[in-house]
Design a protein around this motif. Structure first.
Motif, PDB file in Angstrom:
ATOM      1  N   GLN A 100       0.604  -3.101  -1.240  1.00 49.93           N
ATOM      2  CA  GLN A 100      -0.727  -2.784  -1.435  1.00 49.93           C
ATOM      3  C   GLN A 100      -1.129  -3.839  -2.661  1.00 49.93           C
ATOM      4  OE1 GLN A 100      -3.025  -0.882  -0.396  1.00 49.93           O
ATOM      5  NE2 GLN A 100      -1.790   0.058   1.291  1.00 49.93           N
ATOM      6  N   SER A 101      -2.421  -3.904  -2.660  1.00 51.99           N
ATOM      7  CA  SER A 101      -3.087  -4.739  -3.717  1.00 51.99           C
ATOM      8  C   SER A 101      -3.360  -4.148  -5.026  1.00 51.99           C
ATOM      9  CB  SER A 101      -4.407  -5.416  -3.048  1.00 51.99           C
ATOM     10  OG  SER A 101      -5.030  -6.290  -4.352  1.00 51.99           O
ATOM     11  N   ASP A 105      -2.562  12.765  -9.898  1.00 57.72           N
ATOM     12  CA  ASP A 105      -2.844  11.274 -10.051  1.00 57.72           C
ATOM     13  C   ASP A 105      -4.360  11.253  -9.542  1.00 57.72           C
ATOM     14  OD1 ASP A 105      -0.477  10.759 -10.600  1.00 57.72           O
ATOM     15  OD2 ASP A 105       0.100   9.612  -8.715  1.00 57.72           O
ATOM     16  N   LEU A 161       2.306   4.965  -4.785  1.00 61.74           N
ATOM     17  CA  LEU A 161       3.060   4.683  -3.644  1.00 61.74           C
ATOM     18  C   LEU A 161       4.413   5.472  -4.085  1.00 61.74           C
ATOM     19  CD1 LEU A 161       2.664   0.865  -3.269  1.00 61.74           C
ATOM     20  CD2 LEU A 161       1.874   2.670  -1.602  1.00 61.74           C
ATOM     21  N   GLU A 178       1.777   4.083  -8.850  1.00 54.57           N
ATOM     22  CA  GLU A 178       1.985   5.426  -9.146  1.00 54.57           C
ATOM     23  C   GLU A 178       1.781   6.178  -8.005  1.00 54.57           C
ATOM     24  OE1 GLU A 178      -0.206   6.893 -12.956  1.00 54.57           O
ATOM     25  OE2 GLU A 178      -1.623   7.468 -11.377  1.00 54.57           O
ATOM     26  N   GLY A 211      -0.747   2.969   3.868  1.00 51.77           N
ATOM     27  CA  GLY A 211      -0.325   1.717   4.062  1.00 51.77           C
ATOM     28  C   GLY A 211      -1.232   0.661   4.768  1.00 51.77           C
ATOM     29  N   VAL A 212      -2.417   1.031   4.455  1.00 52.43           N
ATOM     30  CA  VAL A 212      -3.653  -0.041   4.998  1.00 52.43           C
ATOM     31  C   VAL A 212      -3.537  -1.335   4.382  1.00 52.43           C
ATOM     32  CG1 VAL A 212      -6.147  -0.129   5.781  1.00 52.43           C
ATOM     33  CG2 VAL A 212      -4.950   1.988   5.414  1.00 52.43           C
ATOM     34  N   PRO A 213      -3.402  -2.327   4.928  1.00 54.77           N
ATOM     35  CA  PRO A 213      -3.604  -3.661   4.398  1.00 54.77           C
ATOM     36  C   PRO A 213      -4.773  -3.932   3.422  1.00 54.77           C
ATOM     37  CG  PRO A 213      -2.832  -3.745   6.866  1.00 54.77           C
ATOM     38  CD  PRO A 213      -3.589  -2.402   6.440  1.00 54.77           C
ATOM     39  N   PRO A 214      -4.418  -4.236   2.232  1.00 52.60           N
ATOM     40  CA  PRO A 214      -5.561  -4.268   1.294  1.00 52.60           C
ATOM     41  C   PRO A 214      -6.685  -5.130   1.829  1.00 52.60           C
ATOM     42  CG  PRO A 214      -3.595  -5.308   0.327  1.00 52.60           C
ATOM     43  CD  PRO A 214      -3.008  -4.906   1.704  1.00 52.60           C
ATOM     44  N   THR A 238       0.624  13.814  -6.238  1.00 52.03           N
ATOM     45  CA  THR A 238      -0.646  12.966  -5.810  1.00 52.03           C
ATOM     46  C   THR A 238      -1.995  13.441  -6.243  1.00 52.03           C
ATOM     47  OG1 THR A 238       0.787  12.101  -4.145  1.00 52.03           O
ATOM     48  CG2 THR A 238      -1.523  11.634  -3.943  1.00 52.03           C
ATOM     49  N   PRO A 244      -6.824  -9.836  -2.289  1.00 55.24           N
ATOM     50  CA  PRO A 244      -6.984 -10.240  -1.216  1.00 55.24           C
ATOM     51  C   PRO A 244      -7.973 -11.698  -1.069  1.00 55.24           C
ATOM     52  CG  PRO A 244      -7.330  -7.881  -1.263  1.00 55.24           C
ATOM     53  CD  PRO A 244      -7.455  -8.257  -2.779  1.00 55.24           C
ATOM     54  N   THR A 251      -9.528   5.996  -2.030  1.00 51.57           N
ATOM     55  CA  THR A 251      -8.671   4.908  -2.372  1.00 51.57           C
ATOM     56  C   THR A 251      -7.081   5.269  -2.404  1.00 51.57           C
ATOM     57  OG1 THR A 251     -10.063   4.422  -4.199  1.00 51.57           O
ATOM     58  CG2 THR A 251      -8.154   3.458  -4.627  1.00 51.57           C
ATOM     59  N   THR A 252      -6.738   6.397  -2.975  1.00 48.17           N
ATOM     60  CA  THR A 252      -5.352   6.665  -2.777  1.00 48.17           C
ATOM     61  C   THR A 252      -4.921   6.984  -1.602  1.00 48.17           C
ATOM     62  OG1 THR A 252      -5.957   8.237  -4.792  1.00 48.17           O
ATOM     63  CG2 THR A 252      -3.775   8.808  -3.452  1.00 48.17           C
ATOM     64  N   LYS A 303       4.897   8.281  -4.807  1.00 51.72           N
ATOM     65  CA  LYS A 303       4.734   9.472  -4.393  1.00 51.72           C
ATOM     66  C   LYS A 303       4.673   9.699  -2.800  1.00 51.72           C
ATOM     67  CE  LYS A 303       2.976  11.153  -8.527  1.00 51.72           C
ATOM     68  NZ  LYS A 303       2.347  10.325  -9.289  1.00 51.72           N
ATOM     69  N   GLN A 327     -11.969   8.502  -5.308  1.00 44.78           N
ATOM     70  CA  GLN A 327     -10.534   8.316  -5.937  1.00 44.78           C
ATOM     71  C   GLN A 327      -9.708   8.724  -4.670  1.00 44.78           C
ATOM     72  OE1 GLN A 327      -9.806   6.857  -8.641  1.00 44.78           O
ATOM     73  NE2 GLN A 327      -7.550   6.569  -7.826  1.00 44.78           N
ATOM     74  N   MET A 349      -5.924   5.383   1.225  1.00 46.74           N
ATOM     75  CA  MET A 349      -5.641   3.920   1.475  1.00 46.74           C
ATOM     76  C   MET A 349      -4.219   3.574   1.372  1.00 46.74           C
ATOM     77  SD  MET A 349      -8.259   2.997   3.295  1.00 46.74           S
ATOM     78  CE  MET A 349      -8.983   4.302   3.889  1.00 46.74           C
ATOM     79  N   TYR A 350      -3.689   3.610  -0.063  1.00 54.16           N
ATOM     80  CA  TYR A 350      -2.443   3.389  -0.506  1.00 54.16           C
ATOM     81  C   TYR A 350      -1.312   4.183   0.333  1.00 54.16           C
ATOM     82  CZ  TYR A 350      -4.707   1.798  -4.756  1.00 54.16           C
ATOM     83  OH  TYR A 350      -5.470   1.104  -5.582  1.00 54.16           O
ATOM     84  N   ASN A 351      -1.769   5.732   0.545  1.00 56.22           N
ATOM     85  CA  ASN A 351      -0.744   6.370   1.169  1.00 56.22           C
ATOM     86  C   ASN A 351      -0.584   6.026   2.709  1.00 56.22           C
ATOM     87  OD1 ASN A 351       0.376   8.247  -0.492  1.00 56.22           O
ATOM     88  ND2 ASN A 351      -1.474   9.616  -0.295  1.00 56.22           N
TER      89      ASN A 351
END
Lengths: 322, 339
Positions: free
Chosen positions: A197-198, B55, A213, A211, B301-304, B52, A169, B294-295, A215, B291, B297-299
């Motif tokens: 995502q970054s 992961d 995303l 990985e 869809g929070v902008p990085p 998930t 970012p 972090t996951t 899921k 962890q 945040m991905y799930n």
């Protein structure tokens, strides 16, 4: 005694003057033939940067230019010192790959006073006075993103659910490659970025994000667009582990054009990469020669980046040096 | 009993430290259960679990391993900043060996881990024998280590397809990623060694009061050197996992900033940076918390560019709950309301 001593001195002085004149004539003559160019490089932090350095070095030896090379190890103060040293040594021209955008005015003004043209490569600087440098030779990151989008639109007939893997970012390539790609898919209403995502420009980041995303929000993915090759190579592994076939089930495309990407394209796992060419040597020395002849150069020379896909990859792979 | 509705909750605010990280983790999981459909979905694919949660265990394994080593160091009142760079060295050595030397796999793993353990020993000697502050002593290797790794790989990313090495970070055992087994093994051995023998007591005594420990006859220098060496070993295993996971030694990026994640996991888990009492399970929970965050945040869809903010909020909240002063404040609020 006095007279003799005077004569000796006179003789010595005249010999000294004569030899100095001859020497300077010779050196002038030599300077006429052989250019001396100083190159202030950022460092050697990536394969891309090493390739850029190699390109400039090999082009210099090809043209018979005497190249003075300085590695700043990622620090601006080292680069400024290097540029000052080049000025003091009286080089004919300076090539500079600025590590940051700001803070260059004082040292570039010194170069201008010494009438030494400065050619910037791969990154620009922020300054109100554009006469401080001859030209900037760089890739257009926005155009790279747009080229990727256009290739994907053509490949998929304008229909895709895309996972975007962003770079770090705030980094210029990440911002511009995102901007260019978004502009490129705007015209196609059925092309959507379903998750973005970054992956931090890292292989491990590309894998971890993909990985996760796959899921969640990115389960219906049909294409992965990564801001650099490394993240795409990570994403390919994540896709394979999720039981999808990268390259066929899911289109994967990225930017940079490193060797690893070409190998993945030959293996039919990566579909496309937009080259971000580090081989700036020939263009840089063309600019140096023109600037020394007093020709007016455009302030920005955009490097023509090419798009490679699985069809053209095999032919290009042996040529890849980085 | 009925007069005091908080009677059951009140002891939590002043009691065991393990409760808070666990509560933080549970809150995150509940949050995910509500907002991220499919978070808890697990299915059997090719004979192993897929989802998930798996992961999180797999990706979190690196920080969990680092945190185990880090816990013991922090218990002695030290800290190890070099673990991220040691991961890079381990990855570089292993990748070069599998691509360029025809050695049996056990020898490759042995060499790699021996090297990182030796590097850890060097850290320990700087701290215990030379008397340099741990933060500075390990900073040296943090900076130099990555350079060493780059030297080993010649600054290039080395890729490999060596099946046993690929298995370390990608393989499955007992329907779970092999990395889970590695973490459990390390945790089990470390717990046994520290709780069933006097080693744990030695560590805590060195962290609590080094002078007193020495007068009691504990070889404090040896204790310190051993924990730094052990942390080096853990970093080596984490480095193998990270490298194996992407089938490439990325010397300049692997393990970057991971030393901070490990320290955070330990502290959130309930081990104080001042040394003394420590909890290994707490550190594992702390690592899982990072962890999961972090996951999440991905799930979501929070902008990085924004993601660090919610992450920081959760971290601050958990740290506040860990603070005894803060908890006493809350307890007194509850107390006043009843009165």
């Amino acid at each position: 005694m006095n007279t003799r001593s005077f004569l000796t001195k006179l003789g010595a002085t005249s010999i000294a003057i004569a030899s100095f004149t001859v020497a300077s004539l010779i050196s002038l003559h030599a300077a006429d033939k052989k250019l001396t160019v100083g190159f202030a490089q950022v460092g050697a932090e990536s394969a891309w940067r090493t390739a850029e350095t190699e390109s400039i070095k090999s082009e210099a030896s090809k043209r018979g230019v005497n190249l003075k090379f300085s590695d700043a190890q990622g620090k601006q103060e080292n680069q400024i010192k290097a540029v000052r040293a080049f000025i003091a040594q009286g080089v004919d021209a300076i090539i500079l790959a600025p590590v940051v955008e700001t803070g260059w005015e004082p040292v570039l003004r010194e170069a201008r006073r010494a009438k030494i043209p400065v050619v910037l490569v791969d990154r620009g600087i922020k300054t109100a006075d554009e006469s401080l440098f001859a030209t900037l030779i760089a890739s257009d990151f926005v155009a790279e993103g747009r080229m990727a989008a256009e290739w994907l639109a053509k490949k998929t007939g304008g229909k895709a659910s895309i996972i975007e893997l962003q770079g770090t970012p705030g980094a210029a390539p990440a911002i511009d490659r995102k901007k260019g790609f978004e502009a490129g898919i705007k015209a196609h209403h059925e092309m959507k970025i379903i998750a973005s995502q970054s992956g931090d420009f890292r292989r491990s980041g590309g894998k971890e994000v993909t990985e996760a995303l796959l899921k969640g929000s990115g389960a219906s993915v049909t294409a992965v667009y990564a801001h650099n090759d490394d993240m795409a190579l990570g994403a390919i592994q994540a896709l394979e582990e999720a039981g999808k076939k990268p390259g066929t089930d899911v289109i994967v495309l990225s930017i940079d054009g490193v060797k690893g990407a070409f190998e993945a394209m030959v293996a039919a796992k990566l579909n496309c990469t937009v080259e971000c060419n580090p081989l700036l040597g020939p263009m840089a020395f063309d600019a140096v020669e023109k600037a020394l002849k007093g020709e007016k150069l455009p302030k920005k020379t955009v490097v023509q980046d090419r798009v490679f896909d699985s069809n053209s990859a095999a032919a290009e792979l042996p040529n890849r040096r980085y | 009993m009925m007069n005091d509705p908080f009677a059951r909750i009140r002891p939590w605010f002043s009691g065991a430290s393990l409760l808070w990280p666990v509560l933080g983790l549970l809150t995150l999981l509940v949050f995910n259960a509500i907002y991220a459909p499919g978070f808890f979905r697990l299915e059997l694919r090719d004979g192993h679990l897929y989802g998930t949660l798996v992961d999180i265990l797999n990706q979190g394994s690196k920080v969990m391993l680092l945190a185990i080593g880090m816990t013991l160091i922090i218990a002695t009142g030290g800290v190890d900043l070099s673990v991220g760079s040691l991961m890079a060295i381990a990855g570089a050595v292993a990748a070069v060996l599998v691509t360029q030397a025809a050695l049996p796999f056990a020898a490759i793993v042995g060499t790699t881990l021996a090297l990182t353990a030796i590097a850890g020993t060097a850290n320990g000697l700087l701290v215990a024998a030379v008397g340099i502050q741990p933060i500075i002593a390990t900073l040296i290797l943090m900076v130099a280590g990555r350079g060493i790794a780059m030297l080993i790989t010649d600054g290039q990313i080395i890729t490999f397809e060596h099946a046993p090495l690929v298995f370390v970070g990608n393989g499955h055992l007992f329907a779970l990623p092999f990395t889970v087994t590695l973490v459990l093994l390390t945790l089990g051995v470390t717990s046994l060694a520290t709780r069933k023998t006097a080693i744990g007591l030695f560590l805590e005594s060195v962290g609590d009061n080094e002078k007193a420990a020495r007068y009691c006859g504990i070889n404090t220098t040896l204790v310190k050197v051993v924990v730094y060496a052990f942390s080096g070993l853990c970093a080596g295993v984490a480095g193998l996992i990270a490298t194996s996971n992407i089938k490439a030694a990325d010397s300049s990026r692997v393990g970057e900033m991971m030393e901070l994640d490990a320290i955070f996991a330990v502290v959130v888990g309930g081990t104080a940076l001042t040394g003394g009492r420590f909890t290994l399970v707490g550190s594992i929970v702390g690592a899982l918390l990072i962890q999961t965050l972090t996951t999440t945040m991905y799930n979501l869809g929070v902008p990085p560019a924004v993601a660090p903010v919610p992450k920081a909020i959760v971290i601050v909240a958990v740290c506040l709950l860990q603070s005894e002063k803060f908890r006493q404040q809350i307890t007194s609020w509850f107390g006043r309301r009843q009165a």
